[in-house]
Scaffold this motif. Structure first.
Motif, PDB file in Angstrom:
ATOM      1  N   GLY A 241       0.730  -1.357  -0.220  1.00  0.00           N
ATOM      2  CA  GLY A 241      -0.147  -0.066   0.025  1.00  0.00           C
ATOM      3  C   GLY A 241       0.898   1.387   0.088  1.00  0.00           C
ATOM      4  O   GLY A 241       0.564   2.363  -0.597  1.00  0.00           O
TER       5      GLY A 241
ATOM      6  N   SER B  52       0.944   4.314  -3.032  1.00  0.00           N
ATOM      7  CA  SER B  52       1.048   5.442  -2.588  1.00  0.00           C
ATOM      8  C   SER B  52       2.390   6.315  -3.028  1.00  0.00           C
ATOM      9  O   SER B  52       2.355   7.428  -3.579  1.00  0.00           O
ATOM     10  CB  SER B  52       0.812   5.652  -1.061  1.00  0.00           C
ATOM     11  OG  SER B  52       0.134   4.811  -0.674  1.00  0.00           O
TER      12      SER B  52
ATOM     13  N   LYS C 130     -14.089  -1.439   0.455  1.00  0.00           N
ATOM     14  CA  LYS C 130     -13.502  -0.478  -0.520  1.00  0.00           C
ATOM     15  C   LYS C 130     -14.622   0.208  -1.531  1.00  0.00           C
ATOM     16  O   LYS C 130     -14.476   1.214  -2.200  1.00  0.00           O
ATOM     17  CB  LYS C 130     -12.484  -1.517  -1.419  1.00  0.00           C
ATOM     18  CG  LYS C 130     -11.287  -1.736  -0.576  1.00  0.00           C
ATOM     19  CD  LYS C 130     -10.332  -2.433  -1.433  1.00  0.00           C
ATOM     20  CE  LYS C 130      -9.092  -3.003  -0.756  1.00  0.00           C
ATOM     21  NZ  LYS C 130      -9.423  -4.144   0.156  1.00  0.00           N
TER      22      LYS C 130
ATOM     23  N   ARG D 146      -2.133  13.302  -2.615  1.00  0.00           N
ATOM     24  CA  ARG D 146      -3.001  12.072  -2.564  1.00  0.00           C
ATOM     25  C   ARG D 146      -2.012  10.796  -2.250  1.00  0.00           C
ATOM     26  O   ARG D 146      -2.423   9.923  -1.398  1.00  0.00           O
ATOM     27  CB  ARG D 146      -3.995  11.932  -3.636  1.00  0.00           C
ATOM     28  CG  ARG D 146      -4.706  10.289  -3.464  1.00  0.00           C
ATOM     29  CD  ARG D 146      -5.369   9.994  -4.924  1.00  0.00           C
ATOM     30  NE  ARG D 146      -5.996   8.818  -4.834  1.00  0.00           N
ATOM     31  CZ  ARG D 146      -6.178   8.152  -6.094  1.00  0.00           C
ATOM     32  NH1 ARG D 146      -5.664   8.545  -7.328  1.00  0.00           N
ATOM     33  NH2 ARG D 146      -6.795   6.936  -5.961  1.00  0.00           N
TER      34      ARG D 146
ATOM     35  N   THR E  90      -1.692   8.295   1.247  1.00  0.00           N
ATOM     36  CA  THR E  90      -1.949   6.939   1.202  1.00  0.00           C
ATOM     37  C   THR E  90      -0.684   6.137   1.648  1.00  0.00           C
ATOM     38  O   THR E  90      -0.823   5.259   2.301  1.00  0.00           O
ATOM     39  CB  THR E  90      -2.435   6.510  -0.203  1.00  0.00           C
ATOM     40  OG1 THR E  90      -1.568   6.755  -1.135  1.00  0.00           O
ATOM     41  CG2 THR E  90      -3.728   7.148  -0.517  1.00  0.00           C
TER      42      THR E  90
ATOM     43  N   THR F 204     -11.095  10.664   5.733  1.00  0.00           N
ATOM     44  CA  THR F 204     -11.500  11.026   4.454  1.00  0.00           C
ATOM     45  C   THR F 204     -12.551  11.978   4.309  1.00  0.00           C
ATOM     46  O   THR F 204     -12.185  13.166   3.638  1.00  0.00           O
ATOM     47  CB  THR F 204     -11.719   9.930   3.675  1.00  0.00           C
ATOM     48  OG1 THR F 204     -10.816   8.854   3.904  1.00  0.00           O
ATOM     49  CG2 THR F 204     -11.866  10.470   2.075  1.00  0.00           C
TER      50      THR F 204
ATOM     51  N   HIS G 178      -6.543  11.414   2.400  1.00  0.00           N
ATOM     52  CA  HIS G 178      -6.367   9.857   1.992  1.00  0.00           C
ATOM     53  C   HIS G 178      -5.215   9.210   2.893  1.00  0.00           C
ATOM     54  O   HIS G 178      -4.960   8.150   2.697  1.00  0.00           O
ATOM     55  CB  HIS G 178      -5.312  10.062   0.557  1.00  0.00           C
ATOM     56  CG  HIS G 178      -6.341  10.325  -0.296  1.00  0.00           C
ATOM     57  ND1 HIS G 178      -7.160   9.427  -1.127  1.00  0.00           N
ATOM     58  CD2 HIS G 178      -6.934  11.632  -0.801  1.00  0.00           C
ATOM     59  CE1 HIS G 178      -7.972   9.831  -1.909  1.00  0.00           C
ATOM     60  NE2 HIS G 178      -7.761  11.173  -1.870  1.00  0.00           N
TER      61      HIS G 178
ATOM     62  N   GLY H 227      -8.257   6.997   3.555  1.00  0.00           N
ATOM     63  CA  GLY H 227      -8.403   6.059   2.407  1.00  0.00           C
ATOM     64  C   GLY H 227      -7.493   4.843   2.329  1.00  0.00           C
ATOM     65  O   GLY H 227      -7.964   3.413   1.980  1.00  0.00           O
ATOM     66  N   SER H 228      -6.359   5.064   2.751  1.00  0.00           N
ATOM     67  CA  SER H 228      -5.490   3.887   2.593  1.00  0.00           C
ATOM     68  C   SER H 228      -5.443   2.952   3.738  1.00  0.00           C
ATOM     69  O   SER H 228      -5.139   1.599   3.327  1.00  0.00           O
ATOM     70  CB  SER H 228      -3.913   4.309   2.542  1.00  0.00           C
ATOM     71  OG  SER H 228      -3.530   5.466   3.446  1.00  0.00           O
TER      72      SER H 228
ATOM     73  N   TRP I   5      -8.156   0.608   2.983  1.00  0.00           N
ATOM     74  CA  TRP I   5      -7.725  -0.424   1.859  1.00  0.00           C
ATOM     75  C   TRP I   5      -6.932  -1.475   2.224  1.00  0.00           C
ATOM     76  O   TRP I   5      -6.911  -2.652   2.054  1.00  0.00           O
ATOM     77  CB  TRP I   5      -7.010   0.432   0.701  1.00  0.00           C
ATOM     78  CG  TRP I   5      -6.791  -0.500  -0.579  1.00  0.00           C
ATOM     79  CD1 TRP I   5      -6.000  -1.096  -0.743  1.00  0.00           C
ATOM     80  CD2 TRP I   5      -7.513  -0.304  -1.816  1.00  0.00           C
ATOM     81  NE1 TRP I   5      -5.800  -1.733  -1.967  1.00  0.00           N
ATOM     82  CE2 TRP I   5      -6.892  -1.208  -2.974  1.00  0.00           C
ATOM     83  CE3 TRP I   5      -8.446   0.450  -2.171  1.00  0.00           C
ATOM     84  CZ2 TRP I   5      -7.165  -1.424  -3.937  1.00  0.00           C
ATOM     85  CZ3 TRP I   5      -9.118   0.156  -3.390  1.00  0.00           C
ATOM     86  CH2 TRP I   5      -8.379  -0.629  -4.268  1.00  0.00           C
TER      87      TRP I   5
END
Length: 415
Positions: free
Chosen positions: A146, A150, A240, A278, A282, A311, A335, A338-339, A342
């Motif tokens: 991840g 990013s 997700k 972004r 992440t 987020t 983000h 968001g990460s 995920w």
């Protein structure tokens, strides 16, 4: 207990090779993405056309993933990864033929085919990790993957803006094609240890992919049934997709860079900088969360929930940012969350789903998230063409994350 990042890279040679392939492939991919945004806006000047591009980048994944999941669980996963890389290199080279609005259709065709191949690559990469890593290494391996995605987003987006502004979009396309070829060569050196899939692999020998495709319906249903019958797996599989209902943020960043904070030719530098922010967010998110809370499963589940609200806060704040620098900070903060959702949802699925079903479960997940991202991005483009400002779009998308975060919170917080 989770393994350290450097320790994993030093001691696990096969994961390290897969990681090298990811670096070069994703770096080229983000060079390509910024160039595509700029090329399409130059040819059309339309937010809806950009929304259609994002629809083409995500919708095929939803349609192809059911077949991809069956193929990934039947064929050697390394072979699937290599074939996907080679096919995507060819599709990127098609973009060199686009010179005028009359050839606009070729962009969509090339992107649809490229993304269809990615629908095999991404679930296969997630599914192959348990064959390269021990259970104790999985959370760290996913965090590294991840963070790499990013970092390549941050570096590739910044370089993509720079390359497009100085050398032109075709140079970016050539670099992306070369990156896929290099990734395929690196992944070819990865040695995958045998798993409980060996019996299925033996049964597949001598049979064509078309014969395997004929079984796709029944075997896909096995994966879907497993997801539906296991409550926690179901919510981890759809998290997700719920986050991606706000996927219109991908188009929002492009509009902000081109129309509100333009830097460089056609806003190429500012678009690249916003995407780089972004990527930086992440990259930091999962590493920071693991440092603060560890890798216990209860913490991972609750961190997924909090990721939605982080987020939401970032995009609500973005709607009031007066400068490019402050806007980039808001995007970075958004983000972080968001990460986290995920990476942690992927790691939890890898520990809970039987190996012989991993391909189908990840393909189901990929289909759902690409479908919601595609629809969100297209609708955001249509709304933008009606005269709605980027600031209002940011406010609305922040609200979407609040709603979806509440839904996933009710499902996972008390698990």
């Amino acid at each position: 207990m989770a393994v350290g990042y450097l320790e994993l890279l030093q001691r696990n040679k096969q994961f390290r090779r897969l990681w090298y392939g990811q670096i070069v492939s994703q770096l080229g991919d983000w060079l390509d993405s910024i160039a595509l945004f700029i090329l399409l806006l130059n040819l059309t000047g339309s937010g809806e056309a950009l929304g259609l591009l994002l629809l083409a980048e995500f919708l095929p994944g939803a349609l192809v993933s059911p077949l991809a999941g069956v193929v990934i669980d039947r064929l050697p996963r390394k072979l699937v990864l290599i074939a996907s890389d080679l096919g995507r290199a060819a599709m990127v080279l098609l973009l060199l033929l686009v010179n005028s609005p009359a050839e606009l259709w070729l962009i969509y065709v090339a992107v649809v085919l490229k993304v269809s191949m990615a629908a095999f690559f991404e679930p296969a990469r997630s599914a192959i990790l348990p064959s390269l890593c021990t259970r104790e290494e999985l959370v760290t391996a996913n965090a590294i993957s991840g963070a790499t995605w990013s970092a390549m987003l941050a570096i590739g987006a910044a370089l993509g803006g720079l390359v497009a502004a100085t050398l032109g979009v075709r140079a970016a396309f050539l670099l992306d094609a070369a990156s896929f070829l290099l990734s395929a060569a690196i992944i070819a050196t990865v040695q995958v240890r045998p798993s409980e899939r060996s019996g299925a692999d033996q049964a597949s020998r001598g049979r064509s992919v078309w014969a395997l495709a004929g079984q796709a319906g029944g075997e896909l249903l096995d994966g879907v049934r497993y997801v539906v019958r296991h409550r926690e797996v179901f919510w981890l599989t759809v998290t997700k997709a719920l986050w991606s209902i706000g996927g219109g943020v991908l188009l929002l960043l492009t509009l902000l860079g081109r129309e509100v904070f333009p830097l460089g030719r056609d806003g190429a530098l500012s678009i690249g900088l916003l995407y780089a922010a972004r990527g930086l967010g992440t990259g930091i998110g999962p590493l920071l969360a693991l440092r603060l809370g560890g890798d216990g499963q209860r913490f991972l589940r609750r961190a997924i929930v909090m990721g939605f609200f982080v987020t939401a806060a970032g995009y609500l704040a973005l709607s009031a940012m007066p400068t490019l620098a402050l806007a980039a900070l808001a995007v970075l903060f958004a983000h972080l969350g968001g990460s986290v959702q995920w990476v942690f949802s992927t790691a939890l699925l890898q520990t809970k789903v039987p190996d012989q079903l991993l391909g189908r479960v990840f393909a189901t997940e990929y289909a759902a998230l690409t479908l919601t991202t595609a629809l969100s991005a297209y609708l955001t483009g249509v709304i933008a063409d009606q005269g709605v400002s980027p600031w209002a779009l940011s406010l609305g998308l922040g609200g979407v994350f609040l709603v979806t975060g509440t839904i996933i919170g009710l499902a996972l917080w008390r698990e």
